[in-house]
Motif scaffolding. Structure first.
Motif, PDB file in Angstrom:
ATOM      1  N   LEU A 154       0.667  -1.270  -0.129  1.00 57.66           N
ATOM      2  CA  LEU A 154       0.015  -0.311   0.045  1.00 57.66           C
ATOM      3  C   LEU A 154       0.851   1.133   0.389  1.00 57.66           C
ATOM      4  CD1 LEU A 154      -2.273  -1.045   2.554  1.00 57.66           C
ATOM      5  CD2 LEU A 154      -3.167  -0.758  -0.003  1.00 57.66           C
ATOM      6  N   THR A 155       1.552   0.897   0.949  1.00 58.88           N
ATOM      7  CA  THR A 155       3.274   2.020   0.958  1.00 58.88           C
ATOM      8  C   THR A 155       3.364   2.573  -0.877  1.00 58.88           C
ATOM      9  OG1 THR A 155       3.458   1.685   2.983  1.00 58.88           O
ATOM     10  CG2 THR A 155       4.934   2.751   1.958  1.00 58.88           C
ATOM     11  N   ALA A 156       4.039   1.727  -1.238  1.00 57.07           N
ATOM     12  CA  ALA A 156       4.242   1.485  -2.403  1.00 57.07           C
ATOM     13  C   ALA A 156       3.453   2.428  -3.409  1.00 57.07           C
ATOM     14  CB  ALA A 156       4.696   0.388  -2.961  1.00 57.07           C
ATOM     15  N   ILE A 157       2.197   2.468  -3.481  1.00 54.81           N
ATOM     16  CA  ILE A 157       1.352   2.988  -4.256  1.00 54.81           C
ATOM     17  C   ILE A 157       0.929   4.254  -4.225  1.00 54.81           C
ATOM     18  CG2 ILE A 157      -1.398   3.343  -5.277  1.00 54.81           C
ATOM     19  CD1 ILE A 157      -1.494   0.091  -4.028  1.00 54.81           C
ATOM     20  N   ALA A 158       1.076   4.500  -2.940  1.00 58.45           N
ATOM     21  CA  ALA A 158       1.039   5.644  -2.009  1.00 58.45           C
ATOM     22  C   ALA A 158       2.259   6.823  -2.559  1.00 58.45           C
ATOM     23  CB  ALA A 158       0.809   5.305  -0.786  1.00 58.45           C
ATOM     24  N   VAL A 159       3.644   6.325  -2.468  1.00 55.00           N
ATOM     25  CA  VAL A 159       5.040   6.347  -2.574  1.00 55.00           C
ATOM     26  C   VAL A 159       4.752   7.213  -4.553  1.00 55.00           C
ATOM     27  CG1 VAL A 159       7.396   6.117  -3.648  1.00 55.00           C
ATOM     28  CG2 VAL A 159       6.476   5.298  -1.206  1.00 55.00           C
ATOM     29  N   GLY A 160       4.405   6.177  -5.314  1.00 51.92           N
ATOM     30  CA  GLY A 160       4.171   6.267  -6.620  1.00 51.92           C
ATOM     31  C   GLY A 160       3.463   7.154  -7.064  1.00 51.92           C
ATOM     32  N   VAL A 161       2.551   7.473  -6.086  1.00 60.08           N
ATOM     33  CA  VAL A 161       1.478   8.370  -6.629  1.00 60.08           C
ATOM     34  C   VAL A 161       2.627  10.204  -6.302  1.00 60.08           C
ATOM     35  CG1 VAL A 161      -0.597  10.024  -5.978  1.00 60.08           C
ATOM     36  CG2 VAL A 161      -0.577   7.569  -6.351  1.00 60.08           C
ATOM     37  N   LEU A 162       3.065   9.957  -5.409  1.00 55.06           N
ATOM     38  CA  LEU A 162       3.924  11.221  -5.006  1.00 55.06           C
ATOM     39  C   LEU A 162       4.810  11.291  -5.931  1.00 55.06           C
ATOM     40  CD1 LEU A 162       4.101  10.908  -1.233  1.00 55.06           C
ATOM     41  CD2 LEU A 162       3.147  12.948  -2.599  1.00 55.06           C
ATOM     42  N   ALA A 163       5.290  10.620  -6.437  1.00 59.32           N
ATOM     43  CA  ALA A 163       6.577  10.684  -7.276  1.00 59.32           C
ATOM     44  C   ALA A 163       5.910  10.629  -8.842  1.00 59.32           C
ATOM     45  CB  ALA A 163       7.293   9.477  -7.299  1.00 59.32           C
TER      46      ALA A 163
END
Length: 530
Positions: free
Chosen positions: A393-402
């Protein structure tokens, strides 16, 4: 691209470029799926079960490190600024001596999954892990900015997408594919992507170098002479000072850049995390040796590619291309080998961006899930399946921020943006890592002061520097609230971080548990218990 065609150089074919890139994505996604199918525990997801050899991990390390900055940014910097552009290559390469001599073996012996494992070993777990996770997320975000900006510029060049909206959509697609790699494959899948990408990158760099030497009679002198003749700088292209020698401020900026590059690599969380994918400290050392050898060969190639772009493409054409300086290597491929070679180089550049961002994403998500969720919220009693789910789930959030950050930073030189990430990493992490490993007196207060002091100082100096405002190439043009004159803050923020850690240790209470200190010392030196 139309101008290129008119000038007698074959125009880029978006269909060929897209097809080559899609083929690479399809193959690597299959590899990631097969590798990730065996992820059954947190050790598998975060550290690939520590199953890679030193050689494999070294090639993957070089893949992690040879980012879009190395392939696109450095080639462009050499083509435009000459000698001063090559200073990036020297700094990136020399940096690995710090890893080899001071960090790799001790880190592998002391921790399990993240940098927070080492920093919190003999400190208060919760505040130190929170600080380590914060630092990891911020550094990863800065590094991702560079990769995503590179993706936007590269696609603008290849697909002839000039609109900001079109480039933003492309950055979004790159972000989504990157998140897929991490969700499906974990560290094992990501490592295999890095190995494949590094191998292809080295082969393409070597082939392009051989082609260029052939055009100039296999004479490096002829290549340099042609580059100088075709550059607005003339012979100054081959001398120090083309970019950093204009005045005292720019000279200080160079010193600051060099300090950040040399000290930053040993503090990058996604590089440090790779040392946990090998079974022991000996293989960790071998990893660094293999990575250094691979990068040495590649950076020699970037020297030829950069000056080749100056000689055959020219500074004016590079600057006017949609990706600016970052377009030097793709434009050179178009001039040398036509559409097909451009398609291959484009696919390699995309692979570079995807693989590096995937490595950053898994590092950021592992740090949050392991340090924050498992050890702070769950007090070290989290179920492995829950921890991996939080990481995904954190990977998805980090992807959106990136993706959002990449849209904002689109157009900046990516080698320069990566140098900023190095400054943030060295400012926040290096002092606390070295103090933790080598200073018995170091305590929790010193750790927190070192991480937060260095991180806040670095971010503030970047915010009020010409990078953000007050310069024609700033992120926010037309406004000026800059008061710090240097573009890279490392000269100030890195020593300040060491000072904060030192003072914090003196004012904080000494560590009350000498047994924990003794255990860490024995473990870091011998590997017993790791």
């Amino acid at each position: 691209m139309t101008a290129l065609a008119a000038g007698g150089v074959p125009a880029s074919d978006p269909i060929v470029n897209t097809a080559v890139f899609a083929l690479f994505v399809a193959i690597t996604l299959y590899v990631v799926y097969r590798a990730g199918a065996r992820n059954s525990s947190t050790a598998d997801y975060y550290a690939a079960g520590s199953a890679f050899t030193g050689r494999q991990n070294g090639i993957a390390l070089s893949g992690d490190f040879l980012s879009a900055a190395s392939f696109l940014g450095i080639a462009g910097a050499i083509a435009i600024h000459g000698y001063d552009g090559f200073l990036y290559s020297i700094g990136f390469l020399v940096a690995w001596l710090v890893d080899l001599l001071l960090i790799a073996e001790l880190l592998r012996n002391t921790g399990r999954f993240t940098m927070g494992d080492v920093l919190s070993f003999r400190m208060k777990q919760r505040p130190v892990r929170a600080a380590a996770a914060t630092s990891t997320l911020v550094v990863s975000f800065f590094y991702m900015l560079a990769q995503m900006a590179g993706a936007g510029g590269l696609v603008a060049l290849l697909l002839n997408v000039h609109s900001k909206l079109g480039q933003a959509l492309v950055i979004g697609v790159v972000g989504l594919v990157m998140v897929l790699y991490v969700l499906v494959g974990g560290m094992k899948g990501t490592t295999w992507v890095q190995i494949i990408k590094a191998t292809i990158l080295l082969l393409c760099g070597a082939l392009l170098t051989v082609f260029l030497f052939g055009k100039f009679g296999f004479s490096f002198s002829n290549l340099l002479s042609s580059a100088a003749q075709n550059s607005p700088l003339g012979d100054k292209l081959l001398e120090p000072g083309g970019s950093y020698g204009k005045n005292d401020t720019t000279k200080l900026d160079f010193v600051s850049l060099a300090l950040a590059l040399v000290l930053g690599a040993a503090a990058l969380p996604h590089v440090l995390m790779r040392f946990y994918t090998v079974p022991n400290s000996r293989e960790a050392r071998r990893s660094v040796v293999w990575a250094t050898a691979c990068m040495f060969l590649f950076y020699l190639c970037t020297l030829v590619i950069g000056f080749g772009a100056a000689a055959l493409v020219g500074a004016d054409e590079i600057k006017s291309a949609p990706g600016g300086e970052n377009s030097a290597a793709p434009l050179l491929a178009l001039h040398v080998g036509g559409t097909l070679l451009l398609g291959v180089i484009a696919a390699v550049a995309f692979a570079t961006i995807l693989a590096v961002v995937a490595g950053l994403t898994i590092t950021a998500s592992a740090s949050f899930a392991h340090d924050v969720y498992a050890n702070i919220f769950k007090h070290g009693k989290a179920e492995p399946a829950d921890e991996v789910r939080v990481a995904r789930l954190t990977a998805i959030a980090v992807g959106v921020l990136a993706i959002a950050g990449g849209v904002l930073a689109n157009g900046q030189n990516i080698a320069f943006l990566v140098a900023l990430a190095f400054a943030v990493a060295a400012s926040a992490n290096l002092s606390t890592l070295l103090y933790s490993l080598f200073w018995k007196r170091f305590n929790t207060t010193g750790t927190l002061w070192g991480i937060y002091g260095g991180l806040i100082a670095c971010l503030l100096l970047v915010l009020f520097s010409p990078v953000v405002s007050g310069s024609p190439d700033s992120i926010f043009k037309g406004v000026d609230f800059a008061w710090f004159p240097l573009k890279n803050p490392g000269l100030v923020s890195i020593p300040f971080s060491f000072l904060c850690g030192f003072v914090g240790t003196l004012v904080g209470r000494p560590k009350a548990d000498p047994e924990k200190q003794a255990e860490m010392e024995v473990r870091s030196m011998t590997g017993i218990g790791s």
